[in-house]
Design a protein around this motif. Structure first.
Motif, PDB file in Angstrom:
ATOM      1  N   ASN A 190       5.662  10.377   4.668  1.00  0.00           N
ATOM      2  CA  ASN A 190       4.966   9.915   3.821  1.00  0.00           C
ATOM      3  C   ASN A 190       5.410   9.240   2.505  1.00  0.00           C
ATOM      4  O   ASN A 190       4.744   8.109   2.284  1.00  0.00           O
ATOM      5  N   THR A 191       5.985  10.121   1.781  1.00  0.00           N
ATOM      6  CA  THR A 191       6.521   9.479   0.592  1.00  0.00           C
ATOM      7  C   THR A 191       7.547   8.358   0.687  1.00  0.00           C
ATOM      8  O   THR A 191       7.663   7.257   0.157  1.00  0.00           O
ATOM      9  N   THR A 193       7.543   6.207   3.173  1.00  0.00           N
ATOM     10  CA  THR A 193       6.582   5.146   3.373  1.00  0.00           C
ATOM     11  C   THR A 193       5.976   4.456   2.309  1.00  0.00           C
ATOM     12  O   THR A 193       5.870   3.192   2.128  1.00  0.00           O
ATOM     13  N   TRP A 194       5.620   5.250   1.164  1.00  0.00           N
ATOM     14  CA  TRP A 194       5.008   4.893   0.182  1.00  0.00           C
ATOM     15  C   TRP A 194       6.035   4.024  -0.639  1.00  0.00           C
ATOM     16  O   TRP A 194       5.990   3.071  -1.252  1.00  0.00           O
ATOM     17  N   GLN A 197       6.856   0.517   0.731  1.00  0.00           N
ATOM     18  CA  GLN A 197       5.476  -0.557   0.127  1.00  0.00           C
ATOM     19  C   GLN A 197       5.658  -0.712  -1.069  1.00  0.00           C
ATOM     20  O   GLN A 197       4.808  -1.581  -1.526  1.00  0.00           O
ATOM     21  N   ASN A 198       6.186  -0.014  -2.141  1.00  0.00           N
ATOM     22  CA  ASN A 198       6.019   0.125  -3.454  1.00  0.00           C
ATOM     23  C   ASN A 198       7.273   0.270  -4.288  1.00  0.00           C
ATOM     24  O   ASN A 198       7.597   0.687  -5.410  1.00  0.00           O
ATOM     25  N   GLN A 211       3.355  13.322  -5.118  1.00  0.00           N
ATOM     26  CA  GLN A 211       2.913  12.681  -3.898  1.00  0.00           C
ATOM     27  C   GLN A 211       3.101  13.518  -2.869  1.00  0.00           C
ATOM     28  O   GLN A 211       2.233  13.736  -1.684  1.00  0.00           O
TER      29      GLN A 211
END
Length: 291
Positions: A190-191, A193-194, A197-198, A211
């Motif tokens: 999940n981290t 993926t973030w 995107q960022n 996070q």
């Protein structure tokens, strides 16, 4: 059966290069000679080496994959990859299928797949021989290009079959580990993926750990064990890879690309780019366009 699939894949591509198919997520890769080591990021995917061989370097680990073997990547990883065996008369041929994380999770739930043992040594990249069932499923998926009227209805079913076969194969325990809800790998995923995107944002280890709902030390340990690099090093690789893609595909110059991915210093960008890819930005892009 492997040779038959290789012939079918080559008939689609016919020439050296990376070729998209009408099946979403499925590509054909053909090389007529060994390649130079190339820095890239492998995503959640299944690769089938049908002819020739290739080698990956993940940190200090070397992974070889020859004709008749499949390679499963369950985590986005910066790797150094190169084809080691290929000629004009016997090309390197591979099929790569991007896998759907949501479909993997759904399939595990439907089949009530058991979680892997806590003693399992998770491997984000695993390599094993291709079995006849998996080869047949991939052949049928590629063959849908000849039956476009069935593509939309049958390709999701065959992709699900491929995931089921992977779960029951030697790759399966690593795929199950990735899909285990609440496991550290899921939180790191999940981290990541973030981060993808960022990647232009300035972020510190404490914020990333928060996070993932971990302490900074625990987060750093799990991240390193899964990706082979520190979180900030991984983020740097994401930025530099994206900058490279922007220069190669969209014609940005080094200054524009460095700003696009969040660098404030063009000289720092050039130093770190050269350290990762072996050449300054302009020379590296020239080399890629000629290869």
């Amino acid at each position: 059966m492997i040779q038959s699939l290789a012939d079918k894949a080559f008939a689609h591509g016919k020439r050296e290069g990376d070729h998209s198919t009408s099946i979403p997520g499925l590509t054909v890769h053909i090389r007529n000679k060994p390649t130079e080591p190339l820095h890239c990021i492998y995503t959640l995917s299944l690769s089938m080496i049908l002819q020739g061989s290739k080698q990956l370097s993940v940190e200090d680990e070397l992974i070889s994959c020859a004709a008749g073997q499949s390679m499963l990547t369950t985590f986005d990883l910066p790797v150094v990859s190169h084809v080691t065996e290929a000629t004009r008369h016997k090309s390197f041929i591979a099929l790569v299928l991007k896998l759907d994380y949501a479909l993997i999770m759904q399939t595990c739930a439907e089949l009530e797949i058991e979680k892997p043992s806590k003693d399992l040594k998770y491997q984000p990249i695993s390599s094993h021989d291709i079995d006849a069932g998996l080869c047949g499923a991939m052949s049928r998926l590629l063959g849908l290009q000849q039956d476009p009227e069935y593509l939309d209805s049958l390709s999701p079913l065959i992709k699900k079959e491929i995931i089921i076969r992977l779960l029951q194969s030697p790759h399966g325990m690593h795929l199950r580990h990735m899909a285990s809800a609440g496991a550290p790998s899921n939180q790191i995923l999940n981290t990541v993926t973030w981060m993808k995107q960022n990647f232009t944002q300035s972020v510190g280890i404490d914020e990333l750990a928060q996070q993932a709902h971990m302490s900074a030390s625990t987060f750093r340990q799990h991240f390193k064990s899964l990706t082979g690099s520190s979180p900030l090093q991984y983020l740097k690789h994401l930025r530099l890879q994206e900058a490279r893609d922007q220069m190669l595909l969209n014609g940005l110059d080094a200054s524009q690309a460095s700003g696009f991915v969040g660098y404030e210093s063009a000289s720092q960008f050039s130093r770190e780019y050269s350290r990762l890819f072996g050449l300054p930005p302009q020379k590296d892009i020239q080399r890629l366009k000629l290869s």
